[in-house]
Every structure is written in structure tokens, then in C-alpha cells.
Design a protein around this motif. Structure first.
Motif, PDB file in Angstrom:
ATOM      1  N   UNK A  73      -7.601   1.229  14.817  1.00 51.08           N
ATOM      2  CA  UNK A  73      -8.881   1.606  14.788  1.00 51.08           C
ATOM      3  C   UNK A  73      -8.261   2.528  14.658  1.00 51.08           C
ATOM      4  N   UNK A  74      -7.409   3.690  15.202  1.00 52.51           N
ATOM      5  CA  UNK A  74      -6.784   5.250  15.205  1.00 52.51           C
ATOM      6  C   UNK A  74      -5.575   4.360  14.670  1.00 52.51           C
ATOM      7  N   UNK A  75      -4.669   3.831  14.452  1.00 58.29           N
ATOM      8  CA  UNK A  75      -3.730   2.946  13.594  1.00 58.29           C
ATOM      9  C   UNK A  75      -4.272   3.171  11.987  1.00 58.29           C
ATOM     10  N   UNK A  76      -5.422   3.163  11.927  1.00 55.44           N
ATOM     11  CA  UNK A  76      -5.769   2.542  10.643  1.00 55.44           C
ATOM     12  C   UNK A  76      -7.133   3.366  10.092  1.00 55.44           C
ATOM     13  N   UNK A  77      -7.158   4.510  10.277  1.00 55.97           N
ATOM     14  CA  UNK A  77      -7.641   5.462  10.406  1.00 55.97           C
ATOM     15  C   UNK A  77      -6.051   6.656  10.097  1.00 55.97           C
ATOM     16  N   UNK A  78      -5.139   6.806  10.997  1.00 51.92           N
ATOM     17  CA  UNK A  78      -3.919   7.899  10.294  1.00 51.92           C
ATOM     18  C   UNK A  78      -2.803   6.620  10.175  1.00 51.92           C
ATOM     19  N   UNK A  79      -2.819   5.490   9.001  1.00 56.55           N
ATOM     20  CA  UNK A  79      -2.281   5.029   8.114  1.00 56.55           C
ATOM     21  C   UNK A  79      -2.439   5.311   6.338  1.00 56.55           C
ATOM     22  N   UNK A  80      -1.149   5.281   5.968  1.00 59.54           N
ATOM     23  CA  UNK A  80      -1.622   4.911   4.670  1.00 59.54           C
ATOM     24  C   UNK A  80      -1.826   3.580   4.449  1.00 59.54           C
ATOM     25  N   UNK A  81      -3.016   3.961   3.325  1.00 56.34           N
ATOM     26  CA  UNK A  81      -3.040   2.610   2.426  1.00 56.34           C
ATOM     27  C   UNK A  81      -3.446   2.441   0.888  1.00 56.34           C
ATOM     28  N   UNK A  82      -1.916   2.082   0.185  1.00 53.99           N
ATOM     29  CA  UNK A  82      -2.101   2.050  -1.306  1.00 53.99           C
ATOM     30  C   UNK A  82      -3.100   1.162  -1.909  1.00 53.99           C
ATOM     31  N   UNK A  83      -2.926   0.159  -1.110  1.00 54.36           N
ATOM     32  CA  UNK A  83      -4.357  -1.144  -1.705  1.00 54.36           C
ATOM     33  C   UNK A  83      -5.201   0.223  -1.971  1.00 54.36           C
ATOM     34  N   UNK A  84      -5.871   0.670  -1.207  1.00 54.01           N
ATOM     35  CA  UNK A  84      -7.539   1.348  -1.048  1.00 54.01           C
ATOM     36  C   UNK A  84      -6.729   2.728  -2.224  1.00 54.01           C
ATOM     37  N   UNK A  85      -5.862   3.038  -2.171  1.00 54.55           N
ATOM     38  CA  UNK A  85      -5.155   3.999  -3.329  1.00 54.55           C
ATOM     39  C   UNK A  85      -5.509   3.534  -4.761  1.00 54.55           C
ATOM     40  N   UNK A  86      -4.592   2.265  -3.885  1.00 52.29           N
ATOM     41  CA  UNK A  86      -4.803   1.848  -6.050  1.00 52.29           C
ATOM     42  C   UNK A  86      -6.753   1.963  -6.494  1.00 52.29           C
ATOM     43  N   UNK A  87      -7.241   0.749  -5.394  1.00 48.95           N
ATOM     44  CA  UNK A  87      -8.728   0.678  -5.782  1.00 48.95           C
ATOM     45  C   UNK A  87      -9.319   1.178  -5.958  1.00 48.95           C
ATOM     46  N   UNK A  88      -9.003   2.952  -5.999  1.00 50.58           N
ATOM     47  CA  UNK A  88      -9.729   4.206  -5.815  1.00 50.58           C
ATOM     48  C   UNK A  88      -8.895   4.574  -7.791  1.00 50.58           C
ATOM     49  N   UNK A  89      -8.083   4.735  -8.058  1.00 56.05           N
ATOM     50  CA  UNK A  89      -7.327   5.133  -9.202  1.00 56.05           C
ATOM     51  C   UNK A  89      -8.791   3.928  -9.963  1.00 56.05           C
ATOM     52  N   UNK A  90      -7.961   2.619 -10.202  1.00 60.24           N
ATOM     53  CA  UNK A  90      -8.329   2.477 -10.707  1.00 60.24           C
ATOM     54  C   UNK A  90     -10.345   1.695 -11.424  1.00 60.24           C
ATOM     55  N   UNK A  91     -11.079   2.428  -9.433  1.00 63.06           N
ATOM     56  CA  UNK A  91     -12.594   2.534  -9.927  1.00 63.06           C
ATOM     57  C   UNK A  91     -12.558   4.195 -10.885  1.00 63.06           C
ATOM     58  N   UNK A  92     -12.068   5.622 -10.477  1.00 65.65           N
ATOM     59  CA  UNK A  92     -11.851   6.578 -11.145  1.00 65.65           C
ATOM     60  C   UNK A  92     -11.565   6.045 -12.940  1.00 65.65           C
ATOM     61  N   UNK A  93     -10.948   5.007 -13.541  1.00 63.33           N
ATOM     62  CA  UNK A  93     -10.773   4.511 -14.761  1.00 63.33           C
ATOM     63  C   UNK A  93     -11.953   4.005 -15.265  1.00 63.33           C
ATOM     64  N   UNK A  94     -12.381   2.751 -14.676  1.00 63.40           N
ATOM     65  CA  UNK A  94     -13.163   1.953 -14.845  1.00 63.40           C
ATOM     66  C   UNK A  94     -14.643   2.660 -15.968  1.00 63.40           C
ATOM     67  N   UNK A  95     -14.503   3.478 -15.496  1.00 56.03           N
ATOM     68  CA  UNK A  95     -16.136   4.195 -16.488  1.00 56.03           C
ATOM     69  C   UNK A  95     -16.199   4.704 -17.947  1.00 56.03           C
TER      70      UNK A  95
END
Length: 239
Positions: free
Chosen positions: A189-211
Motif C-alpha cells: 500500500x505504501x508503494x502504491x501511494x509513493x509510485x507514479x500511476x500513468x494509467x491514473x493520469x491518463x484517465x484524469x486527462x481524459x476526464x478533464x477533456x470529456x465535458x
């Protein structure tokens, strides 16, 4: 290299609109600045830094006040870590898994990209003000809230998604991963917090664009970069 910050870096060099490169010495991204040494401040003063935008929540910032070089003005742009409490509870009881921790981080990323979009719009407004540059923006790790901010700025500059993700994951190379976490939390769980997550950033950018239907719509209606303002933004940042 700095002693008191490990993820402070120049955004310059990425290739954007018409192959132009983002100028060096104009925009910086960073982790928290409260541990900067006196020598670090001398090093940063040499950049001519004018503005430091703090994306940490109000309590985060108050608990660890930034140290700034002479001439730099602090501008709070708080993005509250609303999933922080649930994440802390999950870590403290030792029940957190990597998958559940990543799921919560994904919720946070989507919040940054949608509900918090006006904060990033304000950041872009500040970058457009000549007297505000050079400008640095940061959060605690310089990874999540800062990572999305950098991604939106680079999107506006016409930088490819591939390069945007490369800038994002560079945190894995530079950051010392010195964010305090409960000792009893599982390592996965610590590693998950400290790592980067390219898939999450990609999903966030797509969510920003969607509206808005397109990158162009996001830039104009979401971030206030009308064609004229976008041209000015690129003119001052791209070489």
C-alpha cells in the motif's frame, strides 16, 4: 541537486506546438519546500524565481510552511486531499492493499481533473502574468496534484501525451519518497501511494477533456485559454 527537495525540476525542454521547445528557467515543478536549506535558497535565488504556487491543502501548508528564496512570492492555490482521511484510516488499520489504495488514488485524480479544474485555471492565469515568471508550482510529493498541473500546462503547449507521461513518471527517478506514512501500513500500500500511476493520469486527462469534447474545448472553456490567450501562452513559454 538540492539537499531539502528532491523532485524540484525545470519543465523546460519538452517539445510542443510546431516543434518548439518549452523554454528553460521559466516554469518549475517541485515537491514540498519546507526542508530547503540555506544553500538551497541561494541556489534557487539564482533562478530569479518570482512566484511559488502551493497546491497543498490549507492544513498541509500550515503544518509545513515553505521556505522561499528572496524575491519569491507565495500564492496559495489549495487543493484539499479529500480522500486523505479514508486513505489514512486504511493504512493505519493495516488492511490496505495495493489495489484498494490505487483505487482511492484514482478517485483523487479524477477529482483534481474535474472539480479542481478551476484551481489549475488560476495557475495558468498566473503564468500568463509577465511579472509572475519564473514560476514554480508544487504540492507535497510533486507527483499527483503537481503532476496533473504539469500535464495540463504541457497539453496547452501542444506537447504529446507520450512526453507528458514521461515528465510525470520522472518523479520515480528524482523523488526521495520521503513522505511520512504509518509504520503499520502494508508495504504494497505504501508503494502504491509513493509510485507514479500513468494509467491514473491518463484517465484524469481524459476526464478533464470529456465535458468539453476535445483538447481545444478543454483549453478554451475549461482553462480559459481562448485562441488569443493560448497564442500568448505559447509565445511566452515556447522557444
Amino acid at each position: 541537486p538540492l539537499d531539502g527537495a528532491s523532485n524540484l525540476r525545470d519543465l523546460g525542454g519538452w517539445r510542443g506546438h510546431q516543434g518548439q521547445a518549452l523554454r528553460h528557467g521559466v516554469l518549475f515543478r517541485s515537491d514540498a519546500l519546507h526542508r530547503l536549506t540555506d544553500q538551497d535558497l541561494v541556489t534557487l535565488e539564482a533562478t530569479g524565481l518570482s512566484t511559488v504556487c502551493d497546491l497543498r491543502g490549507t492544513r498541509e501548508a500550515a503544518a509545513s510552511p515553505s521556505r522561499l528564496p528572496p524575491g519569491a512570492r507565495a500564492v496559495p492555490l489549495p487543493i484539499e486531499p479529500r480522500i486523505g482521511a479514508s486513505l489514512r484510516d486504511l493504512l493505519a488499520n493495516g488492511a490496505a492493499t495495493r489495489a484498494e489504495t490505487t483505487r482511492l488514488l484514482g478517485i483523487a485524480y479524477l477529482n483534481y481533473a474535474t472539480e479542481q479544474l478551476p484551481v489549475y485555471r488560476r495557475l495558468i492565469d498566473l503564468i500568463l502574468e509577465d511579472e509572475r515568471r519564473p514560476l514554480l508550482f508544487h504540492c507535497s510529493a510533486g507527483k499527483d496534484r503537481t503532476g496533473l498541473g504539469a500535464a495540463l500546462i504541457l497539453t496547452a503547449l501542444g506537447v504529446s501525451r507520450e512526453q507528458i507521461l514521461a515528465d510525470y513518471v520522472a518523479t520515480d527517478r528524482f523523488w526521495r519518497r520521503d513522505h511520512p506514512l504509518p509504520d503499520e501500513a502494508p508495504q504494497e500500500a505504501k508503494d502504491a501511494i509513493l509510485d507514479t500511476h500513468p494509467a491514473l493520469l491518463t484517465a484524469a486527462l481524459d476526464a478533464a477533456v470529456a465535458p468539453f469534447g476535445s483538447d481545444a474545448g478543454l483549453l478554451e472553456d475549461g482553462l480559459g485559454l481562448t485562441p488569443a490567450r493560448l497564442a500568448g501562452f505559447r509565445a511566452v513559454l515556447l522557444d
